[in-house]
Design a protein around this motif. Structure first.
Motif, PDB file in Angstrom:
ATOM      1  N   LEU A  62       0.772  -1.074  -0.026  1.00  0.00           N
ATOM      2  CA  LEU A  62       0.049  -0.051   0.083  1.00  0.00           C
ATOM      3  C   LEU A  62       0.950   1.200   0.098  1.00  0.00           C
ATOM      4  CD1 LEU A  62      -2.442  -1.131   2.613  1.00  0.00           C
ATOM      5  CD2 LEU A  62      -2.831  -0.938   0.319  1.00  0.00           C
ATOM      6  N   HIS A  63       1.130   1.847  -1.059  1.00  0.00           N
ATOM      7  CA  HIS A  63       1.876   3.109  -1.350  1.00  0.00           C
ATOM      8  C   HIS A  63       0.943   4.457  -1.001  1.00  0.00           C
ATOM      9  CE1 HIS A  63       5.110   5.675  -2.852  1.00  0.00           C
ATOM     10  NE2 HIS A  63       5.864   4.477  -2.823  1.00  0.00           N
ATOM     11  N   ASP A  64       1.462   5.421  -0.051  1.00  0.00           N
ATOM     12  CA  ASP A  64       0.825   6.491   0.131  1.00  0.00           C
ATOM     13  C   ASP A  64       0.584   7.190  -1.110  1.00  0.00           C
ATOM     14  OD1 ASP A  64       1.200   5.625   2.787  1.00  0.00           O
ATOM     15  OD2 ASP A  64       2.443   7.293   3.235  1.00  0.00           O
ATOM     16  N   GLU A  65       1.403   7.431  -1.926  1.00  0.00           N
ATOM     17  CA  GLU A  65       1.162   8.147  -3.245  1.00  0.00           C
ATOM     18  C   GLU A  65       0.509   7.439  -4.076  1.00  0.00           C
ATOM     19  OE1 GLU A  65       5.256   8.690  -4.882  1.00  0.00           O
ATOM     20  OE2 GLU A  65       5.785   9.711  -3.150  1.00  0.00           O
ATOM     21  N   GLN A  66      -0.222   6.137  -3.909  1.00  0.00           N
ATOM     22  CA  GLN A  66      -1.237   5.776  -4.820  1.00  0.00           C
ATOM     23  C   GLN A  66      -2.444   5.241  -3.810  1.00  0.00           C
ATOM     24  OE1 GLN A  66       0.075   2.731  -7.832  1.00  0.00           O
ATOM     25  NE2 GLN A  66       2.072   3.538  -7.730  1.00  0.00           N
ATOM     26  N   PRO A  67      -3.015   6.246  -3.480  1.00  0.00           N
ATOM     27  CA  PRO A  67      -4.140   6.066  -2.347  1.00  0.00           C
ATOM     28  C   PRO A  67      -5.316   4.852  -3.186  1.00  0.00           C
ATOM     29  CG  PRO A  67      -4.310   8.008  -2.720  1.00  0.00           C
ATOM     30  CD  PRO A  67      -2.951   7.646  -3.434  1.00  0.00           C
ATOM     31  N   GLY A  68      -5.695   4.010  -2.461  1.00  0.00           N
ATOM     32  CA  GLY A  68      -6.803   3.237  -2.976  1.00  0.00           C
ATOM     33  C   GLY A  68      -6.468   2.152  -3.750  1.00  0.00           C
ATOM     34  N   ASN A  69      -5.012   1.991  -4.083  1.00  0.00           N
ATOM     35  CA  ASN A  69      -4.631   0.975  -4.880  1.00  0.00           C
ATOM     36  C   ASN A  69      -3.486  -0.015  -4.139  1.00  0.00           C
ATOM     37  OD1 ASN A  69      -5.629   1.750  -7.220  1.00  0.00           O
ATOM     38  ND2 ASN A  69      -3.890   3.165  -7.753  1.00  0.00           N
ATOM     39  N   LEU A  70      -3.620  -1.248  -4.419  1.00  0.00           N
ATOM     40  CA  LEU A  70      -2.734  -2.179  -3.813  1.00  0.00           C
ATOM     41  C   LEU A  70      -1.884  -2.821  -4.985  1.00  0.00           C
ATOM     42  CD1 LEU A  70      -2.339  -4.349  -1.403  1.00  0.00           C
ATOM     43  CD2 LEU A  70      -4.044  -5.788  -2.767  1.00  0.00           C
ATOM     44  N   LEU A  71      -0.642  -2.932  -4.544  1.00  0.00           N
ATOM     45  CA  LEU A  71       0.378  -3.265  -5.505  1.00  0.00           C
ATOM     46  C   LEU A  71       0.587  -4.895  -4.990  1.00  0.00           C
ATOM     47  CD1 LEU A  71       2.690  -0.419  -5.665  1.00  0.00           C
ATOM     48  CD2 LEU A  71       0.918  -0.921  -7.418  1.00  0.00           C
ATOM     49  N   TYR A  72       0.947  -5.581  -5.710  1.00  0.00           N
ATOM     50  CA  TYR A  72       0.944  -7.218  -5.483  1.00  0.00           C
ATOM     51  C   TYR A  72       1.735  -7.856  -6.382  1.00  0.00           C
ATOM     52  CZ  TYR A  72      -2.920  -8.516  -8.546  1.00  0.00           C
ATOM     53  OH  TYR A  72      -3.750  -8.674  -9.702  1.00  0.00           O
ATOM     54  N   GLN A  73       2.505  -8.971  -6.000  1.00  0.00           N
ATOM     55  CA  GLN A  73       3.459  -9.652  -6.593  1.00  0.00           C
ATOM     56  C   GLN A  73       3.575 -11.080  -6.026  1.00  0.00           C
ATOM     57  OE1 GLN A  73       7.763  -8.303  -5.819  1.00  0.00           O
ATOM     58  NE2 GLN A  73       7.124  -7.839  -7.925  1.00  0.00           N
ATOM     59  N   PHE A  74       3.575 -12.160  -7.008  1.00  0.00           N
ATOM     60  CA  PHE A  74       4.045 -13.404  -6.404  1.00  0.00           C
ATOM     61  C   PHE A  74       5.367 -13.806  -6.623  1.00  0.00           C
ATOM     62  CE2 PHE A  74      -0.578 -12.823  -7.708  1.00  0.00           C
ATOM     63  CZ  PHE A  74      -0.938 -13.598  -6.548  1.00  0.00           C
ATOM     64  N   VAL A  75       6.081 -14.191  -5.603  1.00  0.00           N
ATOM     65  CA  VAL A  75       7.623 -14.020  -5.896  1.00  0.00           C
ATOM     66  C   VAL A  75       7.940 -15.487  -4.960  1.00  0.00           C
ATOM     67  CG1 VAL A  75       8.241 -11.730  -6.457  1.00  0.00           C
ATOM     68  CG2 VAL A  75       7.910 -12.500  -4.080  1.00  0.00           C
ATOM     69  N   THR A  76       9.380 -15.806  -4.987  1.00  0.00           N
ATOM     70  CA  THR A  76       9.830 -16.677  -4.008  1.00  0.00           C
ATOM     71  C   THR A  76      10.434 -15.855  -2.791  1.00  0.00           C
ATOM     72  OG1 THR A  76      11.842 -16.792  -4.829  1.00  0.00           O
ATOM     73  CG2 THR A  76      10.367 -18.449  -5.641  1.00  0.00           C
ATOM     74  N   ILE A  77      10.538 -16.717  -1.640  1.00  0.00           N
ATOM     75  CA  ILE A  77      11.262 -15.983  -0.258  1.00  0.00           C
ATOM     76  C   ILE A  77      12.549 -15.516  -0.676  1.00  0.00           C
ATOM     77  CG2 ILE A  77      11.764 -16.410   2.025  1.00  0.00           C
ATOM     78  CD1 ILE A  77       9.215 -18.256   2.352  1.00  0.00           C
TER      79      ILE A  77
END
Length: 107
Positions: A62-77
């Motif tokens: 959740l980035h303050d500069e993109q309110p209301g948006n969720l950034l997500y990704q599927f990675v390995t640990i």
């Protein structure tokens, strides 16, 4: 929508986590809110959902500069964070969608 997106995300993740544990004990995800980006001066909150058995991670930002948006990704640990994030409106995220992501990616 509540004024605290991190609380919203945490509540959704908590519900999805409880449902996964009740129905798919072998997955046993570990949910963690991380302060590293804020501590480094980046105005964002990060939640990770890890599966220690498969060594896979779902990163939610959740980035303050993109309110209301969720950034997500599927990675390995091991990869920790990649370059390419997908994006969606936080209001479109449900505990059911998080449940599906956890089940599909960690199974």
């Amino acid at each position: 929508m509540p004024d605290d997106p991190l609380k919203t995300l945490s509540d959704l993740a908590s519900d999805a986590h409880a449902r996964i544990q009740a129905t798919h004990e072998h997955i046993n995800p570990v949910v963690e809110v991380r302060r590293g980006m804020r501590d480094a001066g980046i105005p964002a909150d990060v939640m990770t959902i890890d599966c220690l058995r498969t060594r896979r991670r779902i990163t939610l930002i959740l980035h303050d500069e993109q309110p209301g948006n969720l950034l997500y990704q599927f990675v390995t640990i091991e990869d920790e964070v990649g370059d390419d994030f997908q994006q969606m409106a936080l209001s479109d995220l449900t505990s059911g969608k998080l449940f599906d992501w956890i089940y599909d990616y960690f199974s």
